[in-house]
Write a protein that holds these residues in place. Structure first.
Motif, PDB file in Angstrom:
ATOM      1  N   UNK A 149       0.709  -1.210   0.226  1.00 20.81           N
ATOM      2  CA  UNK A 149      -0.122   0.063  -0.065  1.00 20.81           C
ATOM      3  C   UNK A 149       0.740   1.227   0.074  1.00 20.81           C
ATOM      4  N   UNK A 150       1.764   1.245   0.837  1.00 18.88           N
ATOM      5  CA  UNK A 150       2.786   2.401   1.002  1.00 18.88           C
ATOM      6  C   UNK A 150       3.596   2.753  -0.328  1.00 18.88           C
ATOM      7  N   UNK A 175       3.393   8.881   3.270  1.00 23.20           N
ATOM      8  CA  UNK A 175       2.282  10.039   2.970  1.00 23.20           C
ATOM      9  C   UNK A 175       1.072   9.552   3.298  1.00 23.20           C
ATOM     10  N   UNK A 176       1.110   8.214   3.795  1.00 19.64           N
ATOM     11  CA  UNK A 176      -0.430   7.746   3.970  1.00 19.64           C
ATOM     12  C   UNK A 176      -1.004   8.150   5.346  1.00 19.64           C
ATOM     13  N   UNK A 177      -2.563   8.259   5.277  1.00 19.16           N
ATOM     14  CA  UNK A 177      -3.215   8.140   6.437  1.00 19.16           C
ATOM     15  C   UNK A 177      -3.400   6.831   7.100  1.00 19.16           C
ATOM     16  N   UNK A 178      -3.143   6.883   8.446  1.00 18.73           N
ATOM     17  CA  UNK A 178      -3.186   5.820   9.363  1.00 18.73           C
ATOM     18  C   UNK A 178      -4.201   6.078  10.431  1.00 18.73           C
ATOM     19  N   UNK A 179      -5.375   5.518  10.402  1.00 16.69           N
ATOM     20  CA  UNK A 179      -6.514   5.686  11.470  1.00 16.69           C
ATOM     21  C   UNK A 179      -7.117   4.555  12.040  1.00 16.69           C
ATOM     22  N   UNK A 180      -7.565   4.593  13.327  1.00 17.79           N
ATOM     23  CA  UNK A 180      -8.429   3.549  13.732  1.00 17.79           C
ATOM     24  C   UNK A 180      -9.790   3.390  13.523  1.00 17.79           C
ATOM     25  N   UNK A 181     -10.612   2.564  13.833  1.00 12.76           N
ATOM     26  CA  UNK A 181     -12.052   2.266  13.615  1.00 12.76           C
ATOM     27  C   UNK A 181     -12.855   3.713  13.835  1.00 12.76           C
ATOM     28  N   UNK A 182     -12.540   4.489  14.668  1.00 13.55           N
ATOM     29  CA  UNK A 182     -13.201   5.602  14.893  1.00 13.55           C
ATOM     30  C   UNK A 182     -12.797   6.905  14.214  1.00 13.55           C
ATOM     31  N   UNK A 183     -11.862   6.713  13.277  1.00 11.60           N
ATOM     32  CA  UNK A 183     -10.996   7.595  12.240  1.00 11.60           C
ATOM     33  C   UNK A 183     -10.127   8.548  13.161  1.00 11.60           C
ATOM     34  N   UNK A 184      -9.549   8.301  14.172  1.00 16.92           N
ATOM     35  CA  UNK A 184      -8.797   8.930  14.892  1.00 16.92           C
ATOM     36  C   UNK A 184      -7.239   8.496  14.526  1.00 16.92           C
ATOM     37  N   UNK A 185      -6.289   9.138  14.732  1.00 20.51           N
ATOM     38  CA  UNK A 185      -4.962   8.863  14.546  1.00 20.51           C
ATOM     39  C   UNK A 185      -4.730   7.552  14.926  1.00 20.51           C
ATOM     40  N   UNK A 211      -6.059   2.305   6.447  1.00 14.64           N
ATOM     41  CA  UNK A 211      -4.840   2.963   5.759  1.00 14.64           C
ATOM     42  C   UNK A 211      -5.152   3.430   4.335  1.00 14.64           C
ATOM     43  N   UNK A 212      -5.195   4.783   4.148  1.00 15.87           N
ATOM     44  CA  UNK A 212      -5.541   5.303   2.940  1.00 15.87           C
ATOM     45  C   UNK A 212      -4.706   6.172   2.440  1.00 15.87           C
ATOM     46  N   UNK A 213      -5.129   6.237   1.035  1.00 10.59           N
ATOM     47  CA  UNK A 213      -3.877   7.082   0.315  1.00 10.59           C
ATOM     48  C   UNK A 213      -4.010   8.592   0.556  1.00 10.59           C
TER      49      UNK A 213
END
Length: 266
Positions: free
Chosen positions: A194-195, A225-235, A250-252
């Motif tokens: 993914x990265x 440069x990816x976003x990496x969040x928990x199930x609540x969309x927090x860091x 993990x989202x681009x």
């Protein structure tokens, strides 16, 4: 020697010691439950011993948190934690499916967010991904970034292994909307891919993932440069304990994150 070089050398030694084992009888065996809760196979034991022997050889002052061996204190005054999943994708490795890896990371404190270095090596071919905090992410000496452009095909990585029927029902709209969903059986290597920009989003909402599975992927995704969040969309953050289990996305970019999450929340 810098920490990233120590992790890279340990990872290279794993590859050299296990590269001829996958798919053979020597890869299997049953050594009981490891610290992470899965059955330890011979290939797991060999890979972990490789790392421990190397760290002892160079007298690296650390505490090792291994998937199989558990907590091993190599110094009374450690510099931090080496978080080790020496073989991620053990089932693939034992069967000879060429998708499994080693995952090694270093954290200065008992938190995922304190990880400073990580290395993931594809053990089917020796390809290596690594990152250090504020230094970027790399694949075979080439800097990598998550996929930022509008892709020709949107590829959604999604781990549903052992998922509850409730979670499957929740995720069903994703399978209906996206024709190209993937899961290959080794979360760490999938995070690395993914990265590298080979997937647009990777989702694991089972609340089953151990820290050893994602520690190196955590810093590699962040540095790419990816976003990496928990199930609540927090860091995403968590302690390094053996009882800790996490979910993550993990989202681009924010656009693909919003698009996919909107399907889950319908």
């Amino acid at each position: 020697m810098e920490i990233i070089e120590i992790l890279r050398e340990a990872s290279k030694r794993i590859y050299e010691n296990v590269k001829d084992l996958p798919g053979t009888d020597k890869a299997a065996g049953d050594f009981g439950l490891g610290a992470g809760g899965d059955i330890s196979r011979n290939i797991d034991i060999i890979a972990e011993k490789t790392v421990l022997d190397y760290l002892k050889e160079i007298n690296f002052k650390c505490v090792v948190l291994g998937e199989e061996c558990g907590r091993v204190e190599l110094s009374e005054k450690p510099k931090g934690f080496v978080i080790m999943d020496a073989i991620d994708g053990s089932a693939n490795a034992v069967r000879g499916v060429p998708f499994f890896c080693s995952s090694l990371a270093f954290a200065t404190e008992n938190k995922l967010s304190s990880i400073s270095d990580g290395v993931i090596t594809n053990l089917s071919n020796g390809e290596m991904y690594w990152a250090s905090k504020n230094q970027g992410a790399f694949y075979n000496n080439k800097e990598i970034k998550v996929h930022k452009k509008d892709p020709i095909y949107k590829i959604v990585g999604i781990n549903t292994s052992g998922a509850s029927i409730e979670l499957i029902n929740k995720l069903q709209p994703i399978f209906e909307k996206y024709d190209h969903t993937r899961h290959f059986g080794a979360n760490a290597l999938e995070m690395a891919m993914f990265a590298r920009g080979l997937m647009d989003i990777f989702i694991d909402l089972r609340n089953k993932i151990r820290i050893q599975d994602i520690a190196a992927g955590y810093i590699i995704v962040k540095e790419a440069g990816g976003l990496l969040l928990d199930s609540n969309l927090h860091q995403l953050d968590a302690d390094l304990g053996y009882e800790t289990r996490v979910s993550f996305i993990a989202a681009a970019n924010q656009e693909i994150l919003d698009e996919v999450v909107s399907q889950i929340e319908k």
